[in-house]
Write an enzyme that holds these catalytic residues in place. Structure first.
Site, PDB file in Angstrom:
ATOM      1  N   CYS A  87       0.829  -1.214   0.000  1.00  0.00           N
ATOM      2  CA  CYS A  87       0.000   0.000   0.000  1.00  0.00           C
ATOM      3  C   CYS A  87       0.867   1.270   0.000  1.00  0.00           C
ATOM      4  CB  CYS A  87      -0.999  -0.018   1.149  1.00  0.00           C
ATOM      5  SG  CYS A  87      -2.348   1.143   0.879  1.00  0.00           S
ATOM      6  N   HIS A  98      -3.814  -4.846   0.503  1.00  0.00           N
ATOM      7  CA  HIS A  98      -3.287  -5.262   1.807  1.00  0.00           C
ATOM      8  C   HIS A  98      -3.362  -6.792   1.963  1.00  0.00           C
ATOM      9  CE1 HIS A  98      -2.368  -1.595   4.083  1.00  0.00           C
ATOM     10  NE2 HIS A  98      -3.324  -1.021   3.375  1.00  0.00           N
ATOM     11  N   GLU A 103      -1.609  -8.705   3.764  1.00  0.00           N
ATOM     12  CA  GLU A 103      -1.403  -9.162   5.151  1.00  0.00           C
ATOM     13  C   GLU A 103      -2.718  -9.255   5.916  1.00  0.00           C
ATOM     14  OE1 GLU A 103      -1.093  -6.114   4.217  1.00  0.00           O
ATOM     15  OE2 GLU A 103      -1.795  -4.812   5.850  1.00  0.00           O
TER      16      GLU A 103
END
Ligand code: MN
Length: 260
Positions: free
Chosen positions: A117, A221, A223
């Site tokens: 990001c 994102h 994660e």
């Protein structure tokens, strides 16, 4: 003790405490998803605080096998020769400078780097690229909703992957479904990078450096998705695997030198 697990430095953020007896204190943090995703992929995470001392930054980089540039504030537009628009959100100049220094040292040391990001945007700007300060304002016609309202691990939009790219080699398919939490995006891509994924509105969603280094970044994102989406777990595993391969090569070189 050598566990054989790569040590992955995660660059952190600053949070000012606003209430209570510690009001005004700054805290160093990162969302736990980064830590959990690195652990889940079989590597050891290490949080790296924002500091200004160049020698100490160099020492931080030298301790790690690879880096993850995490999400967060907008990159200050002065870094790409623009003044702030009304639609710019929070910035952190101190963090910009720290991350640009860390990136410089890490590239010099040929470390594997994964940007997420803001990490992607920072890397693009550090290498001379520019950003849309606000997608909705600057591309009002035809752009998609990149700031999703749904929870962090919900899928928002499709991402088309470039042939012969790091992502295509990992996923072996042409399209990926991702979340999306960004109001900014790459406008001019830095010359040392190439785009390797796009949303259907043409917004660049992933980049990689034009050489044999492992310097890659995504605009979404992953994660936040590794727990529920196996493909995003696979992305972290692929990065960790790449770091292991590079460590092995580096060790071999050291052994060769030792025998000469
Ligand atoms: Mn997006």
């Amino acid at each position: 003790m050598n566990t054989g697990k790569p040590l992955i430095g995660i660059l952190t953020n600053l949070l000012a405490v606003e209430t209570g007896i510690f009001s005004g204190a700054e805290r160093i943090y990162v969302n736990r998803d980064y830590v959990d995703s690195v652990l889940r992929a079989g590597a050891t995470p290490l949080l790296l605080p924002i500091i200004a001392d160049q020698e100490a930054i160099f020492q931080q980089m030298s301790a790690c096998d690879a880096l993850i540039f995490s999400g967060g504030q907008d990159v200050h537009p002065h870094h790409y020769n623009e003044e702030p628009s009304h639609f710019l959100e929070a910035v952190c100049y101190e963090r910009d400078l720290y991350e640009m220094a860390a990136l410089r040292f890490a590239i010099q040391q040929k470390m594997a780097i994964f940007g997420i990001c803001r990490g992607l945007q920072l890397m693009n700007v550090a290498f001379g690229g520019t950003l849309y300060q606000d997608i909705a304002k600057q591309i009002p016609e035809g752009s998609l909703a990149h700031s999703q309202k749904a929870r962090k691990d919900e899928i928002t939009h499709a991402v088309d992957l470039a042939d012969e790219s790091w992502l295509q080699r990992i996923f072996k398919k042409k399209t990926l479904m991702t979340n999306s939490f960004h109001h900014q995006a790459i406008k001019d891509l830095a010359p040392e990078f190439r785009a390797i994924a796009w949303a259907k509105d043409g917004i660049i969603e992933a980049i990689e450096k034009n050489d044999d280094s492992c310097v890659v970044a995504v605009q979404w994102h992953p994660e936040m998705m590794t727990e529920k989406h196996s493909d995003m777990h696979l992305l972290f595993c692929a990065f960790v695997d790449e770091v292991k391969q590079r460590n092995k090569k580096a060790t071999k070189k050291v052994e060769v030198y030792a025998h000469e």
